[in-house]
Design a protein around this motif. Structure first.
Motif, mmCIF file in Angstrom:
data_model
loop_
_atom_site.group_PDB
_atom_site.id
_atom_site.type_symbol
_atom_site.label_atom_id
_atom_site.label_comp_id
_atom_site.label_asym_id
_atom_site.label_seq_id
_atom_site.Cartn_x
_atom_site.Cartn_y
_atom_site.Cartn_z
ATOM 1 N N LYS A 94 0.825 -1.207 0.000
ATOM 2 C CA LYS A 94 0.000 0.000 0.000
ATOM 3 C C LYS A 94 0.865 1.265 0.000
ATOM 4 C CE LYS A 94 -4.106 -2.078 2.061
ATOM 5 N NZ LYS A 94 -5.072 -2.088 3.184
ATOM 6 N N TYR A 95 2.015 1.189 0.652
ATOM 7 C CA TYR A 95 2.959 2.308 0.617
ATOM 8 C C TYR A 95 3.453 2.532 -0.805
ATOM 9 C CZ TYR A 95 7.540 4.575 0.929
ATOM 10 O OH TYR A 95 8.629 5.383 0.720
ATOM 11 N N SER A 96 3.826 1.449 -1.478
ATOM 12 C CA SER A 96 4.310 1.534 -2.851
ATOM 13 C C SER A 96 3.251 2.146 -3.764
ATOM 14 C CB SER A 96 4.697 0.136 -3.350
ATOM 15 O OG SER A 96 5.145 0.182 -4.686
ATOM 16 N N SER A 97 2.002 1.774 -3.527
ATOM 17 C CA SER A 97 0.898 2.334 -4.311
ATOM 18 C C SER A 97 0.698 3.810 -4.006
ATOM 19 C CB SER A 97 -0.389 1.554 -4.017
ATOM 20 O OG SER A 97 -1.495 2.120 -4.693
ATOM 21 N N ALA A 98 0.832 4.174 -2.715
ATOM 22 C CA ALA A 98 0.610 5.566 -2.294
ATOM 23 C C ALA A 98 1.627 6.511 -2.918
ATOM 24 C CB ALA A 98 0.662 5.662 -0.773
ATOM 25 N N ILE A 99 2.874 6.067 -3.049
ATOM 26 C CA ILE A 99 3.906 6.937 -3.624
ATOM 27 C C ILE A 99 4.018 6.767 -5.146
ATOM 28 C CG2 ILE A 99 5.253 6.958 -1.486
ATOM 29 C CD1 ILE A 99 7.203 4.994 -2.870
ATOM 30 N N LYS A 100 3.134 5.932 -5.704
ATOM 31 C CA LYS A 100 3.102 5.687 -7.149
ATOM 32 C C LYS A 100 4.465 5.247 -7.659
ATOM 33 C CE LYS A 100 -0.813 8.766 -7.955
ATOM 34 N NZ LYS A 100 -1.399 9.866 -8.766
ATOM 35 N N ALA A 101 4.991 4.224 -7.007
ATOM 36 C CA ALA A 101 6.331 3.731 -7.342
ATOM 37 C C ALA A 101 6.440 3.284 -8.791
ATOM 38 C CB ALA A 101 6.699 2.579 -6.403
ATOM 39 N N ASP A 102 5.378 2.687 -9.319
ATOM 40 C CA ASP A 102 5.410 2.241 -10.715
ATOM 41 C C ASP A 102 5.573 3.419 -11.662
ATOM 42 O OD1 ASP A 102 5.136 -0.356 -9.925
ATOM 43 O OD2 ASP A 102 2.987 -0.472 -10.301
ATOM 44 N N ARG A 103 4.870 4.495 -11.388
ATOM 45 C CA ARG A 103 4.977 5.693 -12.224
ATOM 46 C C ARG A 103 6.378 6.301 -12.102
ATOM 47 N NH1 ARG A 103 5.642 9.214 -16.024
ATOM 48 N NH2 ARG A 103 5.437 11.408 -15.392
ATOM 49 N N LEU A 104 6.903 6.360 -10.881
ATOM 50 C CA LEU A 104 8.210 6.964 -10.660
ATOM 51 C C LEU A 104 9.308 6.234 -11.424
ATOM 52 C CD1 LEU A 104 9.831 9.145 -9.190
ATOM 53 C CD2 LEU A 104 10.068 7.562 -7.272
ATOM 54 N N SER A 105 9.166 4.924 -11.540
ATOM 55 C CA SER A 105 10.197 4.146 -12.234
ATOM 56 C C SER A 105 10.302 4.510 -13.713
ATOM 57 C CB SER A 105 9.906 2.645 -12.088
ATOM 58 O OG SER A 105 8.695 2.299 -12.750
ATOM 59 N N SER A 106 9.236 5.100 -14.264
ATOM 60 C CA SER A 106 9.242 5.480 -15.677
ATOM 61 C C SER A 106 9.631 6.937 -15.895
ATOM 62 C CB SER A 106 7.855 5.231 -16.295
ATOM 63 O OG SER A 106 6.882 6.110 -15.737
ATOM 64 N N VAL A 107 9.840 7.674 -14.818
ATOM 65 C CA VAL A 107 10.243 9.074 -14.905
ATOM 66 C C VAL A 107 11.734 9.158 -15.205
ATOM 67 C CG1 VAL A 107 10.549 11.194 -13.552
ATOM 68 C CG2 VAL A 107 8.400 9.917 -13.407
ATOM 69 N N SER A 108 12.139 10.109 -16.025
ATOM 70 C CA SER A 108 13.558 10.236 -16.372
ATOM 71 C C SER A 108 14.290 11.248 -15.498
ATOM 72 C CB SER A 108 13.720 10.620 -17.848
ATOM 73 O OG SER A 108 13.097 11.871 -18.118
ATOM 74 N N THR A 109 13.639 12.393 -15.208
ATOM 75 C CA THR A 109 14.292 13.420 -14.397
ATOM 76 C C THR A 109 13.299 14.094 -13.461
ATOM 77 O OG1 THR A 109 13.896 15.203 -15.998
ATOM 78 C CG2 THR A 109 15.945 13.946 -16.242
ATOM 79 N N VAL A 110 13.831 14.615 -12.352
ATOM 80 C CA VAL A 110 13.039 15.412 -11.415
ATOM 81 C C VAL A 110 13.908 16.580 -10.940
ATOM 82 C CG1 VAL A 110 11.873 15.496 -9.177
ATOM 83 C CG2 VAL A 110 11.642 13.464 -10.612
ATOM 84 N N LYS A 111 13.341 17.777 -10.989
ATOM 85 C CA LYS A 111 14.024 18.961 -10.473
ATOM 86 C C LYS A 111 13.148 19.594 -9.400
ATOM 87 C CE LYS A 111 15.908 23.518 -11.697
ATOM 88 N NZ LYS A 111 16.152 24.501 -12.787
ATOM 89 N N ILE A 112 13.745 19.850 -8.238
ATOM 90 C CA ILE A 112 13.010 20.416 -7.107
ATOM 91 C C ILE A 112 13.709 21.688 -6.645
ATOM 92 C CG2 ILE A 112 12.206 20.031 -4.746
ATOM 93 C CD1 ILE A 112 12.322 17.018 -5.331
ATOM 94 N N THR A 113 12.941 22.744 -6.476
ATOM 95 C CA THR A 113 13.487 23.981 -5.935
ATOM 96 C C THR A 113 12.744 24.339 -4.654
ATOM 97 O OG1 THR A 113 12.005 25.252 -7.385
ATOM 98 C CG2 THR A 113 14.266 24.937 -8.130
#
Length: 234
Positions: free
Chosen positions: A28-47
């Motif tokens: 349920k934690y993995s689902s809550a953080i959308k781990a499957d979606r994150l694995s397909s992301v290439s980059t993240v920028k946070i300011t």
């Protein structure tokens, strides 16, 4: 003999149920953080910014899947840059009086890598068999699952997942500073979902129960074009 057999079966059933319970929580934690979606992301920028003792320091974190990281903190108008290029880590800190890149030591490198959204420590603990369910506790008035992660050669880390959202709302551990044990706690809140990337926009860090720092994110950008060269300052 029958009584002994029943007791053994009950103990086995109890252990099995606990294991199943932990597995369900992690799922349920993995689902809550959308781990499957994150694995397909290439980059993240946070300011955002880090607030310490009334001072606000601009913060930028750039991550490229799977393991490249660049962290920039601005102090008194000067940039303190730390990078991990996938193999080695380096930093440039003008506060030391030099602009020459310095290779990061093991503990410094780990701090930089801990910022990598593509590397989930909780999931690593679980997959490596280092995570156990240690009951439930209240975090900011809400019930949370308390998970215990065994750390080789160090103090255990406790991670708390909100019982309703299954998001991480607190971590706690003991560290030694100048020979004195210090309890370090982090409280995560204000979760946001940006194109499927779920992260807390605010983290409050405490040392022995006293507020030490607040990290606040203002903007999250997903799948933007980022050249590998920014992860190298050698």
């Amino acid at each position: 003999m029958k009584k002994t057999t029943i007791i053994v079966l009950l103990l086995f059933a109890s252990a099995f149920l606990k294991a199943q319970s932990l597995e369900e929580i992690i799922t349920k934690y993995s689902s809550a953080i959308k781990a499957d979606r994150l694995s397909s992301v290439s980059t993240v920028k946070i300011t955002g910014k880090t607030s310490v003792m009334g001072m606000e320091m601009p913060l930028t974190m750039i991550m490229k899947n799977p393991n490249k990281v660049r962290v920039v903190n601005v102090f008194n108008g000067r940039e303190i840059v730390s990078v991990f290029d996938g193999e080695k880590g380096y930093s440039v800190n003008p506060m030391t009086g030099s602009l020459k890149p310095v290779e990061l030591k093991e503990d410094q490198l780990k701090q930089v890598q801990n910022n990598n959204i593509f590397s989930n420590e909780l999931m690593k603990y679980y997959k490596n068999g280092k995570l156990t369910l240690a009951g439930e506790e209240k975090v900011n008035g809400k019930t949370a699952y308390k998970l215990k992660a065994e750390i080789e050669g160090g103090e255990p880390v406790f991670l708390y997942l909100d019982k309703n959202s299954f998001l991480l709302v607190k971590t706690s551990t003991l560290v030694t500073q100048m020979g004195t044990p210090v309890k370090i706690e982090s409280y995560m809140s204000d979760y946001s979902d940006t194109d499927g990337v779920v992260i807390p926009m605010k983290t409050l860090a405490k040392a022995n129960g006293m507020d030490a720092a607040v990290i606040t994110f203002d903007k999250v950008e997903v799948d933007i074009l980022i050249d590998d060269s920014i992860f190298s300052i050698r």
